[in-house]
Design a protein around this motif. Structure first.
Motif, short mmCIF file in Angstrom:
data_model
loop_
_atom_site.label_atom_id
_atom_site.label_comp_id
_atom_site.label_asym_id
_atom_site.label_seq_id
_atom_site.Cartn_x
_atom_site.Cartn_y
_atom_site.Cartn_z
N LEU A 38 51.02 65.45 -3.78
CA LEU A 38 49.58 65.44 -4.05
C LEU A 38 49.21 64.30 -4.99
CD1 LEU A 38 48.89 69.27 -4.41
CD2 LEU A 38 48.46 67.79 -2.44
N GLY A 39 50.14 63.94 -5.89
CA GLY A 39 49.91 62.78 -6.75
C GLY A 39 49.78 61.51 -5.95
N LEU A 40 50.56 61.39 -4.87
CA LEU A 40 50.42 60.23 -3.98
C LEU A 40 49.05 60.21 -3.33
CD1 LEU A 40 53.91 60.22 -2.20
CD2 LEU A 40 53.12 58.67 -3.99
N GLU A 91 46.33 57.21 -3.31
CA GLU A 91 45.71 56.71 -2.08
C GLU A 91 44.20 56.94 -2.05
OE1 GLU A 91 47.68 58.68 1.10
OE2 GLU A 91 49.50 57.48 0.95
N ARG A 92 43.70 57.62 -3.09
CA ARG A 92 42.27 57.92 -3.21
C ARG A 92 41.76 58.87 -2.13
NH1 ARG A 92 40.27 54.69 -7.16
NH2 ARG A 92 41.41 52.75 -7.60
N THR A 93 42.67 59.62 -1.53
CA THR A 93 42.24 60.67 -0.61
C THR A 93 42.02 61.99 -1.33
OG1 THR A 93 44.56 61.18 -0.09
CG2 THR A 93 43.43 59.60 1.35
N TYR A 109 44.92 69.06 5.35
CA TYR A 109 43.66 68.86 6.09
C TYR A 109 42.77 67.82 5.42
CZ TYR A 109 39.39 70.07 8.61
OH TYR A 109 38.25 70.03 9.39
N GLY A 110 42.74 67.84 4.07
CA GLY A 110 42.01 66.80 3.35
C GLY A 110 40.66 67.22 2.80
N TRP A 111 40.08 68.33 3.26
CA TRP A 111 38.81 68.80 2.74
C TRP A 111 39.09 69.75 1.58
CZ3 TRP A 111 35.24 73.13 4.74
CH2 TRP A 111 33.97 73.01 4.15
#
Length: 400
Positions: free
Chosen positions: A37-39, A43-45, A98-100
């Motif tokens: 999650l730090g990555l 990556e600014r995601t 998922y990203g949301w």
């Protein structure tokens, strides 16, 4: 000092090896997640506040599931609970990718629940598949795997980041949870008993814990030491590394030294059986005081690194006999519930130390806080060792 007699190694037992592999897979997946999650932040995601919320949701899920998992692992087959906890982690991991943010928070809570439910089940599972004479060696092998995971997970995550996306790495941890689901041995059974309501069964586990004064004393010492000792590592060490030595190398070297020391401690406890195992265990726990003490004075960085090696050794001098004694002394039908109390209290109260550490530094100064932490890390195990049953981690004296 006595050593383990020569006999067939527990590492040659197929059932234990399967359980060990599943436990290791769970540990690697658990330790890798914050770095993955730090990555995503890099990556600014994922934003930094978002990362905090996701990790907090995982902790909440873990703490809620630990007592539930303890009751269920005593009520049903340990293998069944490990299976479903692994499935829960397996299916929630893709949702985390998922990203949301709302979906990620919900998925993190479910993933934490799967991780939490595994812990007491694995602890009781070890007692099911390993003979009492070999449990200390088995617990040493288990904790060795966990410590290797703390060393391997960050580096492996960074290495994979050069060839895969963050989402791909996260989805790759599904393979680890698949090991948890499929690999553990079967064939263990538990005595059929009358089942009460959930809260009554949990309270029954609390009553079992109260039957063992050494357990309550040790849990109190462990909780206080973890709260103040780990807080000094998490908060004070980065400050000392930056402000006193002007480099992050001291931070990296000290944290690595802690893990290396823990590996050494696990290897020691695979063979060593101290005559007064409780006193030796609490002595090891008291070594945690060296962490804040080493940061109190302007010493050479090598002194801090050496202190953290000793701290790592000491924590495993405590952990291995602690787990072994719990498996030996607690009634088997209540072992998972008592183990869940251990994890719930020691893990659940540790964040309080983190929350109070920074305000304490602002109010009293770093030196005063470090001195107080060092004193508490030494005094808490010393007071626990005074409890008569703590000498052997047993209600009745045991021969060496």
């Amino acid at each position: 000092m006595t050593t383990l007699p020569a006999k067939r190694s527990v590492l040659r037992d197929t059932k234990f090896l399967r359980l060990w592999l599943a436990t290791t897979a769970s540990a690697v997946a658990t330790w890798a997640l914050p770095f993955i999650l730090g990555l995503a932040v890099l990556e600014r995601t994922l934003t930094v506040p978002g990362l905090g919320v996701v990790l907090a949701a995982r902790i909440v899920g873990f703490l809620v599931a630990v007592p539930i998992g303890g009751v269920l692992a005593d009520r049903y087959s340990r293998r069944l609970i490990v299976f479903w906890a692994g499935v829960l982690s397996l299916v929630s991991t893709p949702l985390l990718a998922y990203g949301w943010l709302p979906v990620m928070v919900a998925a993190a809570a479910l993933l934490g629940a799967g991780q939490g439910a595994c812990r007491p089940a694995f602890q009781a599972f070890t007692a099911d598949v390993v003979d009492s004479e070999q449990r200390q060696q088995a617990n040493a092998a288990m904790t060795f795997a966990v410590r290797v995971s703390t060393l391997v997970a960050p580096g492996l995550t960074a290495l994979l980041a050069t060839v895969a996306s963050t989402s791909g790495i996260l989805l790759g941890t599904c393979a680890l949870w698949l090991i948890v689901v499929l690999v553990p041995p079967g064939g263990t059974s538990q005595v059929t008993r009358e089942r009460a309501k959930f809260h009554r069964e949990f309270l029954d586990g609390l009553r079992e814990a109260r039957r063992h004064p050494w357990f309550l004393a040790g849990l109190g010492a462990l909780t206080l030491t973890a709260a103040v000792g780990q807080s000094s590592i998490a908060v004070a060490l980065p400050l000392v590394s930056r402000d006193r030595y002007g480099t992050e190398a001291v931070l990296a070297a000290a944290t690595t030294a802690y893990s290396v020391g823990a590996l050494v401690g696990a290897l020691i406890m695979a063979r060593w059986r101290p005559r007064n195992q409780g006193w030796a265990a609490f002595g090891g726990l008291a070594l945690f005081g060296l962490a804040p003490l080493s940061m109190l004075f302007p010493v050479h960085p090598v002194v801090i690194v050496a202190a953290f090696v000793a701290v790592g050794i000491g924590i495993e001098l405590f952990n291995v006999p602690w787990f072994t004694a719990t498996q030996r002394e607690v009634e088997p039908a209540k072992l998972a519930r008592v183990s869940s109390l251990d994890f719930m209290v020691s893990y659940g109260l540790a964040p309080i130390g983190l929350a109070l550490f920074a305000p304490a530094i602002n109010a009293f100064g770093l030196s005063a806080v470090l001195a107080a932490c060092a004193a508490m890390c030494v005094l808490a195990p010393a007071l626990a060792a005074v409890v008569p049953s703590s000498r052997h981690l047993a209600r009745t004296p045991r021969s060496a």
